[in-house]
Design a protein around this motif. Structure first.
Motif, PDB file in Angstrom:
ATOM      1  N   UNK A  20      80.412   3.677   9.747  1.00  0.00           N
ATOM      2  CA  UNK A  20      81.732   3.140  10.088  1.00  0.00           C
ATOM      3  C   UNK A  20      81.669   1.856  10.888  1.00  0.00           C
ATOM      4  N   UNK A  21      80.719   1.768  11.829  1.00  0.00           N
ATOM      5  CA  UNK A  21      80.676   0.639  12.760  1.00  0.00           C
ATOM      6  C   UNK A  21      79.615  -0.361  12.302  1.00  0.00           C
ATOM      7  N   UNK A  22      79.990  -1.595  11.989  1.00  0.00           N
ATOM      8  CA  UNK A  22      79.037  -2.560  11.405  1.00  0.00           C
ATOM      9  C   UNK A  22      78.182  -3.282  12.440  1.00  0.00           C
ATOM     10  N   UNK A  23      77.518  -2.535  13.292  1.00  0.00           N
ATOM     11  CA  UNK A  23      76.651  -3.165  14.288  1.00  0.00           C
ATOM     12  C   UNK A  23      75.327  -3.560  13.642  1.00  0.00           C
ATOM     13  N   UNK A  24      74.699  -4.675  14.076  1.00  0.00           N
ATOM     14  CA  UNK A  24      73.426  -5.090  13.486  1.00  0.00           C
ATOM     15  C   UNK A  24      72.243  -4.273  13.980  1.00  0.00           C
ATOM     16  N   UNK A  25      72.396  -3.601  15.128  1.00  0.00           N
ATOM     17  CA  UNK A  25      71.331  -2.750  15.679  1.00  0.00           C
ATOM     18  C   UNK A  25      71.953  -1.453  16.175  1.00  0.00           C
ATOM     19  N   UNK A  26      71.141  -0.437  16.300  1.00  0.00           N
ATOM     20  CA  UNK A  26      71.565   0.807  16.930  1.00  0.00           C
ATOM     21  C   UNK A  26      70.926   0.864  18.307  1.00  0.00           C
ATOM     22  N   UNK A  27      71.746   1.036  19.324  1.00  0.00           N
ATOM     23  CA  UNK A  27      71.239   1.069  20.697  1.00  0.00           C
ATOM     24  C   UNK A  27      71.749   2.333  21.375  1.00  0.00           C
ATOM     25  N   UNK A  28      70.850   3.072  21.980  1.00  0.00           N
ATOM     26  CA  UNK A  28      71.279   4.293  22.657  1.00  0.00           C
ATOM     27  C   UNK A  28      70.408   4.516  23.888  1.00  0.00           C
ATOM     28  N   UNK A  29      70.927   5.292  24.802  1.00  0.00           N
ATOM     29  CA  UNK A  29      70.126   5.625  25.975  1.00  0.00           C
ATOM     30  C   UNK A  29      70.066   7.147  26.150  1.00  0.00           C
ATOM     31  N   UNK A  30      68.891   7.585  26.482  1.00  0.00           N
ATOM     32  CA  UNK A  30      68.628   8.997  26.769  1.00  0.00           C
ATOM     33  C   UNK A  30      67.510   8.984  27.799  1.00  0.00           C
ATOM     34  N   UNK A  31      67.796   9.511  28.981  1.00  0.00           N
ATOM     35  CA  UNK A  31      66.829   9.425  30.090  1.00  0.00           C
ATOM     36  C   UNK A  31      66.177  10.792  30.300  1.00  0.00           C
ATOM     37  N   UNK A  32      65.051  11.026  29.646  1.00  0.00           N
ATOM     38  CA  UNK A  32      64.484  12.376  29.625  1.00  0.00           C
ATOM     39  C   UNK A  32      63.783  12.806  30.910  1.00  0.00           C
ATOM     40  N   UNK A  33      63.584  11.887  31.861  1.00  0.00           N
ATOM     41  CA  UNK A  33      62.913  12.285  33.106  1.00  0.00           C
ATOM     42  C   UNK A  33      63.859  12.204  34.301  1.00  0.00           C
ATOM     43  N   UNK A  34      65.156  12.103  34.051  1.00  0.00           N
ATOM     44  CA  UNK A  34      66.126  11.899  35.126  1.00  0.00           C
ATOM     45  C   UNK A  34      66.145  13.047  36.133  1.00  0.00           C
ATOM     46  N   UNK A  35      65.812  14.247  35.689  1.00  0.00           N
ATOM     47  CA  UNK A  35      65.860  15.416  36.571  1.00  0.00           C
ATOM     48  C   UNK A  35      64.504  15.756  37.168  1.00  0.00           C
ATOM     49  N   UNK A  36      63.511  14.874  36.965  1.00  0.00           N
ATOM     50  CA  UNK A  36      62.202  15.115  37.554  1.00  0.00           C
ATOM     51  C   UNK A  36      61.249  15.870  36.650  1.00  0.00           C
ATOM     52  N   UNK A  37      61.684  16.189  35.429  1.00  0.00           N
ATOM     53  CA  UNK A  37      60.808  16.815  34.433  1.00  0.00           C
ATOM     54  C   UNK A  37      61.189  16.236  33.075  1.00  0.00           C
ATOM     55  N   UNK A  38      60.340  16.445  32.072  1.00  0.00           N
ATOM     56  CA  UNK A  38      60.576  15.860  30.761  1.00  0.00           C
ATOM     57  C   UNK A  38      61.535  16.716  29.956  1.00  0.00           C
ATOM     58  N   UNK A  39      62.678  16.132  29.590  1.00  0.00           N
ATOM     59  CA  UNK A  39      63.651  16.784  28.722  1.00  0.00           C
ATOM     60  C   UNK A  39      63.178  16.623  27.283  1.00  0.00           C
ATOM     61  N   UNK A  40      62.697  17.706  26.681  1.00  0.00           N
ATOM     62  CA  UNK A  40      62.162  17.642  25.313  1.00  0.00           C
ATOM     63  C   UNK A  40      63.236  17.319  24.283  1.00  0.00           C
ATOM     64  N   UNK A  41      64.504  17.445  24.655  1.00  0.00           N
ATOM     65  CA  UNK A  41      65.577  17.127  23.726  1.00  0.00           C
ATOM     66  C   UNK A  41      65.598  15.671  23.308  1.00  0.00           C
ATOM     67  N   UNK A  42      64.915  14.818  24.060  1.00  0.00           N
ATOM     68  CA  UNK A  42      64.879  13.393  23.709  1.00  0.00           C
ATOM     69  C   UNK A  42      64.246  13.180  22.340  1.00  0.00           C
ATOM     70  N   UNK A  43      63.337  14.062  21.944  1.00  0.00           N
ATOM     71  CA  UNK A  43      62.642  13.866  20.674  1.00  0.00           C
ATOM     72  C   UNK A  43      63.563  14.165  19.488  1.00  0.00           C
ATOM     73  N   UNK A  44      64.444  15.140  19.643  1.00  0.00           N
ATOM     74  CA  UNK A  44      65.449  15.376  18.607  1.00  0.00           C
ATOM     75  C   UNK A  44      66.359  14.165  18.481  1.00  0.00           C
TER      76      UNK A  44
END
Length: 243
Positions: A20-44
């Motif tokens: 739907x959105x004609x952006x030239x790049x896809x940009x997203x943020x997901x901070x998997x260590x924000x809570x002091x441990x690795x959030x494995x959900x970042x890989x999904x």
């Protein structure tokens, strides 16, 4: 939740967004260590976004968290180099074409210890180091009346070749540097006019705000020569003879 996404799930949401959105790049943020441990959900998340970008023929960019978040009473622990590494490298191995920092400058009220603070000063997070000999460059000396902080020196590898890039940070003046290259390397200066040329140790001028890029190739030591001769055998020309 699906009610907030307005779709049947996150995968469908990303697919609909890309369609739907004609952006030239896809940009997203997901901070998997924000809570002091690795959030494995970042890989999904990375699997979904990287696949969506590949399917749509668009590159994706990823963030790493460069600041501590929170108020004075509830603030994250200091960010660590290991956390920076895993967040950046996660993005890179999934094919990210750019790494972004949240945030590079302290901008918002809950930012703490970003690479650049509100006064425009580098913090401990900035992470640059004084120049030291590395790879093809055995020494670098400024011949102009400028300090070592007037240039950024970067070493990187691309498509199996090693490079060194030097950027003149002074936007008002050119600078001259003396470079010494290691004896066992062949150096090529990569020029913007596509007239690449062999370079040797010596003085190089960098215009204001400009860049020098060198490609290096190691010459193997004590390499036996390969010789192929042809000779006439029984009247037949061009028969190879090994040595």
């Amino acid at each position: 939740s699906n009610s907030l996404l307005g779709t049947t799930g996150y995968q469908a949401y990303i697919s609909e967004f890309v369609a739907t959105v004609p952006v030239p790049i896809l940009s997203f943020d997901h901070y998997p260590t924000a809570m002091g441990f690795l959030d494995e959900g970042v890989y999904t998340n990375l699997e979904i976004v990287a696949a969506a970008g590949k399917s749509a023929g668009r590159p994706f960019w990823g963030f790493y968290q460069a600041t501590r978040q929170g108020t004075a009473t509830t603030i994250q622990p200091p960010r660590t180099l290991a956390e920076f590494r895993v967040e950046c490298f996660n993005n890179l191995v999934y094919g990210a074409q750019c790494i972004q920092a949240y945030t590079y400058w302290e901008t918002f009220g809950d930012d703490r210890e970003a690479p650049i603070n509100r006064l425009g000063e580098r913090t401990a997070t900035y992470g640059t180091r004084p120049f030291s000999p590395h790879g093809a460059v055995s020494s670098l000396t400024f011949l102009s009346a400028v300090g070592l902080r007037s240039a950024i020196v970067s070493y990187f590898t691309s498509a199996g070749s090693d490079y060194v890039a030097i950027v003149n940070k002074d936007i008002d003046h050119s600078v001259t540097v003396n470079l010494s290259f290691a004896n066992e390397t062949v150096i090529t200066e990569i020029r913007k006019d596509d007239a690449d040329r062999t370079a040797k140790s010596g003085d190089f001028q960098i215009e204001a705000g400009d860049i020098l890029i060198f490609k290096s190739r190691v010459v193997p030591a004590n390499m036996s020569p390969t010789v192929t001769l042809t000779c006439s055998t029984n009247g037949t020309e061009g028969v190879p003879m090994s040595m």
